[in-house]
Design an enzyme around this catalytic site. Structure first.
Site, short mmCIF file in Angstrom:
data_model
loop_
_atom_site.label_atom_id
_atom_site.label_comp_id
_atom_site.label_asym_id
_atom_site.label_seq_id
_atom_site.Cartn_x
_atom_site.Cartn_y
_atom_site.Cartn_z
N ASP A 262 0.78 -1.25 0.00
CA ASP A 262 0.00 0.00 0.00
C ASP A 262 0.81 1.30 0.00
OD1 ASP A 262 0.82 -0.66 2.59
OD2 ASP A 262 -1.19 -0.79 3.44
N GLU A 378 -8.52 3.03 7.14
CA GLU A 378 -8.40 3.29 5.71
C GLU A 378 -9.68 3.80 5.04
OE1 GLU A 378 -7.04 0.72 7.29
OE2 GLU A 378 -4.90 1.11 6.97
N THR A 462 1.65 8.19 6.12
CA THR A 462 0.74 7.04 6.06
C THR A 462 0.13 6.71 7.41
OG1 THR A 462 0.48 4.84 5.09
CG2 THR A 462 2.46 5.22 6.44
C1 DMJ Z 1 -1.16 2.10 9.82
O1 DMJ Z 1 -0.08 1.83 10.63
C2 DMJ Z 1 -0.73 2.78 8.56
O2 DMJ Z 1 -1.85 3.36 7.96
C3 DMJ Z 1 -0.07 1.87 7.58
O3 DMJ Z 1 0.24 2.50 6.37
C4 DMJ Z 1 -0.94 0.68 7.28
N1 DMJ Z 1 -1.68 0.17 8.35
C5 DMJ Z 1 -1.93 0.83 9.58
C6 DMJ Z 1 -3.40 1.06 9.82
O4 DMJ Z 1 -4.22 0.11 9.34
#
Ligand code: DMJ
Length: 474
Positions: A262, A378, A462
């Site tokens: 992702d 998300e 992220t």
């Molecule tokens: C978070 O730590 C961040 O968004 C990461 O990029 C992916 N997963 C988790 C949340 O689901």
């Protein structure tokens, strides 16, 4: 920090690979459509009632943590006990959560969090940590304290932490090892590193280089992302999920857009937005095209992205999960509203079908592949970006559906808890730090005025830590 990839308790990539090997029906959708020029951003006002509701959920979450686990990484809200990832806490919930408290105007709570960061946070630990998780949660959180409060102590701690993470990049490819010891710099696990763990650095380290004038950080981050991007499959253009960072060879040749991959795509785009780097922008366009060409599939729910062999995408599975529902937000940020809307519709239909999103499911049959729900952000993230782009009230109304569901299934006296099963609903006993850092922040921003974290001037890492773009710097 606990020595496993906690984003994916059941690795979607590995599970998909098993299903691929077991056999599947090839489906090819090779019409990626035409990109349109990015639309303007909407002017949106604050929804006072909804903001008050989210603010109360933030305060409830913080109280549940602070009452019984203050200083620990996370809280177990049912048992009322602290939970640490490693021998010594890095105060994950505090560092990850400060900017949410700040943006919610919970000043006393934010001040208590900042005081802990100033007085208690210690990064000189003889402890192996996940380089990726420490970057996005701890470094990202500290940088947000600097960006939003001008806190020089937080910046000094960020520099100290980044210097301790940099040895992870000392590999023949420049792609980082999975674990690094914060005191010795010794690294561990170089043969099975996720694409996301390799490619999710340019936002944090780009900002750090900008504010320190030390290019070592952005150089390492960019080199790793470029090394990964240069290794996309030469025939299909798809990115493999797992890599040996010494040899530079894929170890899990599975393409998909959810957990494990992702944020590598996300940081090609966000790295370009944060720094104005045109080459990263071109790389995002070049990388995401094959995703649309080979992984996209339309069902009655809307647009989905499956999992496929990166070298032979005719071997594709209808496998996705909660993590992958960040992609509508990424497409919306890029201005690709047609795909953003169509994919968000599909994700929301799944949310309604299950009540909340399970960790993994088959988007054709609806079958659940991993039944846990981790309070992940998300879909809220995608609703937020779509609303900021379009101003269409449907995205806010769906945010309220998410909040209602979380209140119904996951709210407990000690905060909010994960589900070990969505059907029948079965509560677990954990509150991941991203619940406060991301899920609640995205809901807050969904209902806020667009001047609050204006997406024309801020890039959220992220883990939802907003950092100013280069053009927003005075
Ligand atoms: C978070 O730590 C961040 O968004 C990461 O990029 C992916 N997963 C988790 C949340 O689901």
């Amino acid at each position: 920090m606990r020595p496993d990839d906690v984003r994916n308790p059941v690795s979607p990539a590995r599970a998909a690979l098993v299903l691929l090997v077991a056999g599947c029906t090839p489906v090819v959708d090779d019409d990626p459509g035409d990109d349109t020029d990015a639309p303007a951003w909407a002017d949106v006002d604050r929804d006072e009632a909804a903001v008050a509701r989210v603010r109360e959920a933030i305060a409830h979450t913080w109280a549940g943590y602070a009452d019984v686990a203050f200083g620990a990484d996370e809280v177990r809200p049912l048992s009322g006990t602290p939970a640490n990832w490693g021998a010594t806490s890095l105060g994950l919930t505090i560092v990850d959560g400060w900017d949410t408290l700040h943006l919610a105007g919970l000043d006393a709570e934010a001040d208590a969090a900042r005081a802990w960061i100033r007085d208690e946070l210690e990064v000189d630990l003889d402890q192996d940590v996940s380089a990726f998780e420490t970057n996005i949660r701890v470094l990202g959180g500290l940088l947000a304290v600097h960006a939003h409060a001008g806190d020089e102590v937080a910046l000094a701690k960020a520099v100290d932490l980044a210097d301790r993470l940099l040895p992870a990049f000392d590999t023949p490819t420049g792609m980082p090892a999975k674990f690094v010891n914060l005191r010795t710099g010794a690294t561990r696990e170089t043969s099975d590193v996720d694409a996301a763990e390799i490619g999710t650095w340019v936002v944090e380290l780009g900002y750090l280089s900008r504010v320190t004038g030390d290019d070592r950080y952005s150089d390492a981050a960019r080199a790793a992302l470029v090394a990964l991007d240069d290794r996309r499959d030469p025939a299909t253009g798809l990115m493999a999920s797992g890599w040996d960072v010494v040899t530079g060879e894929p170890t899990l040749n599975l393409a998909q857009i959810g957990g494990g991959v992702d944020s590598a795509y996300e940081y090609l785009l966000k790295g370009a937005l944060l720094t104005g780097d045109a080459d990263l922008r071109a790389r995002y366009d070049a990388a995401i095209g094959p995703v649309h060409a080979h992984l996209a599939e339309t069902t009655d729910d809307g647009l989905w992205y499956g999992a496929a062999d990166a070298s032979d995408p005719s071997l594709r599975l209808p496998y996705t999960g909660g993590l992958a529902c960040f992609a509508p937000g990424m497409f919306a940020l890029d201005g690709d509203l047609d795909r953003a809307v169509a994919h968000a519709e599909a994700c929301f239909a799944a949310w309604e079908r299950y009540g909340v999103l399970p960790e993994a499911f088959d988007y054709r049959s609806g079958g659940i592949l991993a039944a846990n729900h981790e309070l992940r952000p998300e879909l809220a993230e995608s609703l937020f970006v779509l609303y900021r782009r379009t101003g269409d009230p449907v995205w806010r109304s769906r945010g309220l559906v998410l909040l209602d569901a979380w209140d119904a299934c996951c709210r407990v006296d000690g905060g909010y808890t994960v589900l070990s099963d969505v059907d029948p609903v079965t509560q677990g006993d954990a509150t991941p730090s991203f619940w406060l850092a991301e899920s609640l922040k995205y809901l807050l921003l969904l209902f806020e005025d667009d001047a609050v974290v204006d997406l024309r001037a801020w890039v959220l890492n992220t883990e939802a830590h907003p950092l100013p773009t280069v053009s927003a710097v005075p």
